[in-house]
Design an enzyme around this catalytic site. Structure first.
Site, PDB file in Angstrom:
ATOM      1  N   LYS A 282      13.805 -33.954 -15.616  1.00  0.00           N
ATOM      2  CA  LYS A 282      14.739 -32.934 -16.105  1.00  0.00           C
ATOM      3  C   LYS A 282      16.004 -32.959 -15.234  1.00  0.00           C
ATOM      4  CE  LYS A 282      15.370 -27.869 -16.449  1.00  0.00           C
ATOM      5  NZ  LYS A 282      14.728 -26.531 -16.369  1.00  0.00           N
ATOM      6  N   ASP A 287      21.710 -24.411 -13.828  1.00  0.00           N
ATOM      7  CA  ASP A 287      21.123 -23.589 -14.887  1.00  0.00           C
ATOM      8  C   ASP A 287      21.513 -22.120 -14.699  1.00  0.00           C
ATOM      9  OD1 ASP A 287      19.638 -22.535 -16.923  1.00  0.00           O
ATOM     10  OD2 ASP A 287      17.673 -22.896 -16.007  1.00  0.00           O
ATOM     11  N   LYS A 294      20.887 -15.693 -16.599  1.00  0.00           N
ATOM     12  CA  LYS A 294      19.934 -15.331 -15.541  1.00  0.00           C
ATOM     13  C   LYS A 294      20.492 -14.175 -14.721  1.00  0.00           C
ATOM     14  CE  LYS A 294      17.798 -19.842 -14.626  1.00  0.00           C
ATOM     15  NZ  LYS A 294      16.439 -19.416 -14.999  1.00  0.00           N
ATOM     16  N   ASP A 364      17.815 -19.888 -21.999  1.00  0.00           N
ATOM     17  CA  ASP A 364      17.359 -20.224 -20.642  1.00  0.00           C
ATOM     18  C   ASP A 364      16.126 -21.123 -20.663  1.00  0.00           C
ATOM     19  OD1 ASP A 364      17.406 -20.245 -17.916  1.00  0.00           O
ATOM     20  OD2 ASP A 364      16.594 -18.218 -17.651  1.00  0.00           O
ATOM     21  N   GLU A 366      15.914 -24.059 -21.544  1.00  0.00           N
ATOM     22  CA  GLU A 366      16.678 -25.260 -21.915  1.00  0.00           C
ATOM     23  C   GLU A 366      15.996 -26.555 -21.508  1.00  0.00           C
ATOM     24  OE1 GLU A 366      17.073 -23.739 -19.151  1.00  0.00           O
ATOM     25  OE2 GLU A 366      17.166 -25.406 -17.739  1.00  0.00           O
ATOM     26  N   ARG A 368      12.910 -27.624 -21.681  1.00  0.00           N
ATOM     27  CA  ARG A 368      12.011 -28.200 -22.683  1.00  0.00           C
ATOM     28  C   ARG A 368      12.795 -28.832 -23.828  1.00  0.00           C
ATOM     29  NH1 ARG A 368       9.191 -22.505 -23.550  1.00  0.00           N
ATOM     30  NH2 ARG A 368       9.791 -22.399 -21.370  1.00  0.00           N
TER      31      ARG A 368
HETATM   32  N1  BES Z   1      15.016 -23.808 -14.494  1.00  0.00           N
HETATM   33  C1  BES Z   1      14.273 -22.718 -15.007  1.00  0.00           C
HETATM   34  C2  BES Z   1      12.894 -22.617 -14.373  1.00  0.00           C
HETATM   35  C3  BES Z   1      12.860 -22.133 -12.961  1.00  0.00           C
HETATM   36  C4  BES Z   1      12.789 -20.791 -12.695  1.00  0.00           C
HETATM   37  C5  BES Z   1      12.866 -23.035 -11.923  1.00  0.00           C
HETATM   38  C6  BES Z   1      12.729 -20.341 -11.398  1.00  0.00           C
HETATM   39  C7  BES Z   1      12.791 -22.578 -10.637  1.00  0.00           C
HETATM   40  C8  BES Z   1      12.714 -21.252 -10.371  1.00  0.00           C
HETATM   41  C9  BES Z   1      14.061 -22.858 -16.504  1.00  0.00           C
HETATM   42  O1  BES Z   1      15.096 -23.467 -17.178  1.00  0.00           O
HETATM   43  C10 BES Z   1      13.933 -21.476 -17.033  1.00  0.00           C
HETATM   44  O2  BES Z   1      14.877 -20.763 -16.965  1.00  0.00           O
HETATM   45  N2  BES Z   1      12.744 -21.134 -17.521  1.00  0.00           N
HETATM   46  C11 BES Z   1      12.514 -19.840 -18.030  1.00  0.00           C
HETATM   47  C12 BES Z   1      11.750 -19.986 -19.321  1.00  0.00           C
HETATM   48  C13 BES Z   1      11.667 -18.726 -20.098  1.00  0.00           C
HETATM   49  C14 BES Z   1      13.029 -18.353 -20.614  1.00  0.00           C
HETATM   50  C15 BES Z   1      10.715 -18.923 -21.246  1.00  0.00           C
HETATM   51  C16 BES Z   1      11.713 -19.048 -17.012  1.00  0.00           C
HETATM   52  O3  BES Z   1      10.819 -19.627 -16.385  1.00  0.00           O
HETATM   53  O4  BES Z   1      12.020 -17.886 -16.804  1.00  0.00           O
HETATM   54 ZN    ZN Z   2      16.198 -24.786 -16.112  1.00  0.00          ZN
HETATM   55 MN    MN Z   3      16.603 -22.131 -17.726  1.00  0.00          MN
END
Ligand code: BES
Ligand code: ZN
Ligand code: MN
Length: 515
Positions: A282, A287, A294, A364, A366, A368
């Site tokens: 990835k 992000d 976020k 968010d 993104e 996947r």
């Molecule tokens: N990059 C984040 C995942 C992440 C979160 C990595 C915290 C490291 C620390 C990913 O893109 C994301 O935002 N995932 C969301 C998914 C949700 C919206 C279903 C998450 O984990 O909150």
């Molecule tokens: Zn991410």
């Molecule tokens: Mn994200």
């Protein structure tokens, strides 16, 4: 940090002699390199005093009044029966940092008892640990690193010298690959947008003998990679898709007049000719969450949302040292996830490369989306196996803390392979469920699937989203959002990006090659 094999004169010129001490065992009974007569009595007195017992990572310094060596640095390695290669990495890291702080120039050290740990394994782990423990990210600092000592390893015997020498060399390559991945993850979004990640990947890939091709927006449009394009749309920095292909015959050197970039992509058309392993990383260079923004807290850390990509690039940097008998392909879908007037929005429907339509319920989620197109693209190689690495969900950290990454696969033999590599490297994996039922929540009213459903079990839900794009190909997904960042200093993992995955994948690849 430099680590070498010692030569016969080393002990005479070294200013520091390091002794690795098994807990409650006298260290000076049997030494392969001569020790000044002044040293053993001092060590005996130290141990007798109870001030130092050789507990894991305990250190002590002695200054013999007479003799050539200026100081003796003792590092505890803990009890004999808990001595693993991971402990050696921690010990080497501790030793290297201590020696640097002391201003040592040349350090001579002997490996732990060969009857407890194979000398080649110990030597490789030592070199890895020394490099990983003394690494620091200094790109933005006025004062660069101070001078570091050279650590010279004494082999347990003369006949083992060649094996130990080779193991040190490999350990240095592997350790430096980890540090490369850390530096990339540490580089802020401002200086590592997708095009810079691509330029870096091109340098690393070419130096490793790989063919590299960077697909731009036009290329991706032609291929129908609507998911990557959707994620990248909000940023002024265009998304891209990086392809690295390294054949078993690739030499370390680049052949001028070799294939053109266009040829590289076509080579995928030669179906099944060479057994192929695909690694997907990835590559979200920053992000923000996009329109589903976020919270401000800790957002700056999201510069490391390309840690999966960094791990894949670290692997490529080290590949020339492995001489694998199969082709390794690295795929890095890369985008900056930004909110803007042109960003993709909740409610939008994206079309992935295989035609699957995806209703975006949360911008968010993104990662996947990028991985979906990458998994589709991977199919053209008819690979034996695909492994993807991604900082995919916060929920994996809720489940595992920062000590292990989540391993998702329905392929038990593949899980066993990865578990073995995990145990050997200390890059911890913990198997997580990937039942079909997790995908139930991803049904959409308007498209084939939604990208996010909310609810608990988010890491498994995300994995089940990916599973649909992996199809029947052998595939494992590693969610490293838990392990990619260290919040506290650890001996060989200073605070910040860890470079997780580089050693895991390298070890797995080596084991796959049957060596
Ligand atoms: N990059 C984040 C995942 C992440 C979160 C990595 C915290 C490291 C620390 C990913 O893109 C994301 O935002 N995932 C969301 C998914 C949700 C919206 C279903 C998450 O984990 O909150
Ligand atoms: Zn991410
Ligand atoms: Mn994200």
């Amino acid at each position: 940090m430099d680590v070498t094999l010692s030569n016969p004169g080393s002990t005479a010129v070294a200013d520091t002699r390091a002794l690795l001490v098994l807990q409650d065992e006298p260290p000076v009974a049997r030494t392969a390199a001569p020790l000044d007569v002044a040293v053993p009595p001092l060590v005996r007195a130290l141990l007798a005093s109870g001030d130092f017992a050789g507990r894991a990572l305990e250190t002590a310094i002695l200054h013999p009044a007479a003799g050539r060596v200026r100081r003796v640095l003792l590092v505890g390695i803990g009890p004999r029966d808990s001595l693993t290669s991971q402990r050696v990495r921690q010990v080497a890291a501790t030793l290297a940092r201590r020696a640097t702080d002391l201003g040592a120039r040349r350090v001579v050290v002997e490996l732990p008892d060969a009857r407890v740990l194979n000398p080649a394994i110990a030597a490789q782990a030592f070199a890895e640990g020394a490099v990983m423990g003394s690494h620091r990210f200094d790109r933005y600092r006025a004062a660069r690193k101070t001078a570091e000592p050279r650590i010279e390893i004494v082999p347990p015997s003369r006949d083992l010298a060649p094996a130990v020498r080779a193991a040190i060399a490999l350990g240095l390559v592997v350790g430096r690959a980890v540090c490369l991945a850390r530096d990339l993850a540490n580089t802020p979004g401002q200086d590592l947008p997708p095009r810079e990640l691509a330029a870096t990947a091109t340098r690393i890939g070419r130096a490793s003998g790989a063919r590299v091709r960077v697909l731009g927006v036009r290329d991706m449009e032609r291929l129908g990679m609507g998911a990557v394009l959707g994620v990248g749309r909000g940023s002024v920095e265009p998304p891209c898709f990086i392809v690295l292909e390294r054949d078993p015959t690739a030499g370390g050197r680049r052949r001028p007049g070799g294939r053109t970039a266009k040829g590289a992509a076509n080579s995928a058309g030669k179906r099944g000719a060479v057994p192929t392993v695909v690694l997907i990383g990835k590559g979200v260079t920053f992000d923000t969450g996009g329109i589903s923004l976020k919270p401000r807290e800790g957002m700056g850390r999201m510069k490391y949302d390309m840690s999966g990509a960094a791990a894949v690039l670290g692997v490529f940097a080290a590949l020339p040292a492995l001489e694998l008998p199969f082709r390794v392909v690295g795929l890095v879908p890369s985008a900056e996830n930004m909110p803007s007037d042109r960003a993709f929005k909740p409610g939008d429907v994206l079309r992935a490369m295989d035609g699957t339509t995806i209703e975006v319920t949360n911008t968010d989620a993104e990662g996947r989306l990028l991985l979906a197109d990458a998994l589709c693209y991977a199919q053209r190689y008819q690979p034996e196996v695909i492994v993807d690495l991604a900082t995919l969900t916060g929920s994996i950290r809720v489940a595992l803390g920062t000590l292990a990454a989540g391993l998702f696969t329905t392929d038990d033999p593949l899980a066993a392979e990865l578990a073995a590599a995990s145990a050997a490297t200390g890059d911890r994996l913990w198997r997580m469920p990937l039942w079909d039922d997790y995908a139930d929540s991803l049904k959409s009213d308007v498209a084939d699937v939604v990208n996010s459903a909310g609810g608990d079990g988010g890491a498994s839900i995300a994995a089940s989203f990916l599973a649909r794009f992996a199809g029947d190909t052998r595939w494992a997904h590693i969610d490293m959002a838990s392990t990619a960042w260290a919040f506290t200093d650890r001996p060989h993992e200073p605070r910040g990006p860890t470079g997780f995955g580089v050693r895991l994948l390298l070890e797995w690849l080596v084991r796959r090659s049957g060596r």
